[in-house]
Design a protein around this motif. Structure first.
Motif, PDB file in Angstrom:
ATOM      1  N   LYS A 234      58.434  42.687  47.812  1.00 36.91           N
ATOM      2  CA  LYS A 234      57.188  42.466  48.543  1.00 36.91           C
ATOM      3  C   LYS A 234      57.298  41.260  49.464  1.00 36.91           C
ATOM      4  O   LYS A 234      56.711  41.235  50.542  1.00 36.91           O
TER       5      LYS A 234
ATOM      6  N   GLU B 295      59.003  42.401  52.645  1.00 36.44           N
ATOM      7  CA  GLU B 295      58.129  43.250  53.429  1.00 36.44           C
ATOM      8  C   GLU B 295      57.021  42.423  54.075  1.00 36.44           C
ATOM      9  O   GLU B 295      56.598  42.698  55.197  1.00 36.44           O
ATOM     10  N   GLY B 296      56.568  41.377  53.367  1.00 39.02           N
ATOM     11  CA  GLY B 296      55.548  40.495  53.935  1.00 39.02           C
ATOM     12  C   GLY B 296      56.049  39.781  55.172  1.00 39.02           C
ATOM     13  O   GLY B 296      55.317  39.622  56.161  1.00 39.02           O
TER      14      GLY B 296
ATOM     15  N   ARG C  52      58.371  40.840  57.231  1.00 39.05           N
ATOM     16  CA  ARG C  52      58.447  41.835  58.304  1.00 39.05           C
ATOM     17  C   ARG C  52      57.060  42.151  58.853  1.00 39.05           C
ATOM     18  O   ARG C  52      56.875  42.294  60.071  1.00 39.05           O
ATOM     19  N   ASP C  53      56.070  42.249  57.974  1.00 41.37           N
ATOM     20  CA  ASP C  53      54.700  42.558  58.408  1.00 41.37           C
ATOM     21  C   ASP C  53      54.158  41.464  59.321  1.00 41.37           C
ATOM     22  O   ASP C  53      53.487  41.750  60.324  1.00 41.37           O
ATOM     23  N   VAL C  54      54.437  40.199  58.974  1.00 39.61           N
ATOM     24  CA  VAL C  54      53.963  39.099  59.815  1.00 39.61           C
ATOM     25  C   VAL C  54      54.591  39.177  61.203  1.00 39.61           C
ATOM     26  O   VAL C  54      53.898  39.047  62.228  1.00 39.61           O
TER      27      VAL C  54
ATOM     28  N   GLU D 117      55.777  41.774  62.752  1.00 39.90           N
ATOM     29  CA  GLU D 117      55.243  42.921  63.471  1.00 39.90           C
ATOM     30  C   GLU D 117      53.836  42.638  63.988  1.00 39.90           C
ATOM     31  O   GLU D 117      53.480  43.013  65.107  1.00 39.90           O
ATOM     32  N   THR D 118      53.023  41.961  63.168  1.00 37.97           N
ATOM     33  CA  THR D 118      51.660  41.629  63.588  1.00 37.97           C
ATOM     34  C   THR D 118      51.665  40.728  64.807  1.00 37.97           C
ATOM     35  O   THR D 118      50.909  40.935  65.769  1.00 37.97           O
TER      36      THR D 118
ATOM     37  N   ARG E 291      50.357  42.884  67.945  1.00 37.16           N
ATOM     38  CA  ARG E 291      48.925  42.697  68.159  1.00 37.16           C
ATOM     39  C   ARG E 291      48.568  41.340  68.770  1.00 37.16           C
ATOM     40  O   ARG E 291      47.953  41.261  69.838  1.00 37.16           O
TER      41      ARG E 291
ATOM     42  N   ASP F 261      50.867  30.939  62.352  1.00 39.11           N
ATOM     43  CA  ASP F 261      51.493  32.006  61.561  1.00 39.11           C
ATOM     44  C   ASP F 261      53.008  31.858  61.546  1.00 39.11           C
ATOM     45  O   ASP F 261      53.656  32.011  60.502  1.00 39.11           O
TER      46      ASP F 261
END
Length: 259
Positions: free
Chosen positions: A1, A4-5, A7-9, A11-12, A16, A54
């Protein structure tokens, strides 16, 4: 996790938040009043500050998480070093048998002494590795519980070579040299051949093999996360190299927006 966290940051930020900031800046080209232009730039600046916050947090997380990779590197290097000493000890056993120091030539004594010093160096390196593991555990306790558990298991194996990756809490069996460093120090003493005793190549060799087994088990527990998703690991490694560059670029954008 945790991976994956990360990678998610990323991507965000890329998909976005950064495009949002760009749209606010681009909007200033079509507005008719200074008030509208300032409002758009203020919104862009706020979004850029959010991005920077971030990314800073992510960089700190990745730098701390990299502790595990450093522990793996140190353990692998020490294992290779110990294997070399163990191999030489076996060769000396075959060459010298149960000779005492007084029965060897000066050159032979020097060779054995050099081997003893190499074994001492392995023990010193193990002490450094153990200290690094305890420091890394303290950092990872709040950051990543799974990785912290792996490091904690590695510490237990370092203290008790009877412990296994499957059962790191296994109780010691009465071995007078339970830990990896304990075995390395004891092997060094065996190689010294002091008090007129024969060189203890055979018994040193057994302790050295026990130390190697412990190091191999440490590598196993520290590598658990890496076995989950090798593709993700490669992506995170690439992101780590790029993250500082992104931070620098984002700071420059904020400076330009402020101007």
């Amino acid at each position: 996790k945790g991976l994956e966290g990360i990678r998610d940051v990323l991507e965000t930020e890329h998909v976005r938040k950064m495009p949002d900031a760009s749209r606010h800046i681009a909007a200033t080209a079509t507005v008719k009043t200074d008030d509208e232009r300032i409002l758009s730039l203020t919104s862009a600046s706020a979004k850029q500050e959010e991005i920077l916050t971030d990314l800073r947090a992510l960089l700190e997380q990745m730098q701390k998480w990299a502790e595990t990779e450093e522990l793996l590197r140190l353990t692998r290097e020490l294992l290779l070093k110990q294997r070399s000493v163990t191999r030489l000890t076996g060769e000396f056993k075959d060459r010298f048998g149960v000779k005492k120091a007084s029965e060897c030539t000066r050159d032979e004594q020097g060779q054995v002494r050099a081997l003893e010093h190499e074994q001492r160096d392995c023990a010193n390196d193990m002490r450094i590795l153990f200290e690094r593991m305890t420091q890394a555990l303290a950092k990872m306790m709040e950051l990543d519980k799974w990785t912290a558990k792996n490091i904690d298991d590695a510490i237990k194996i370092a203290q008790n070579t009877d412990a296994t990756p499957e059962n790191p809490d296994l109780a010691a069996t009465g071995d007078p040299y339970p830990g990896i460093e304990d075995k390395m120090r004891a092997a060094q003493a065996d190689l010294a051949g002091k008090n007129g005793e024969p060189y203890g190549f055979g018994i040193a060799h057994g302790k050295q093999r026990g130390a190697e087994t412990g190091l191999e088990r440490i590598i196993t527990v520290l590598s658990r996360r890496r076995d989950v998703d090798q593709a993700l690991m490669r992506e995170i490694e690439q992101s780590r190299r790029e993250l500082q560059r992104i931070l620098d670029k984002q700071r420059e954008l904020i400076r330009q927006t402020a101007n």
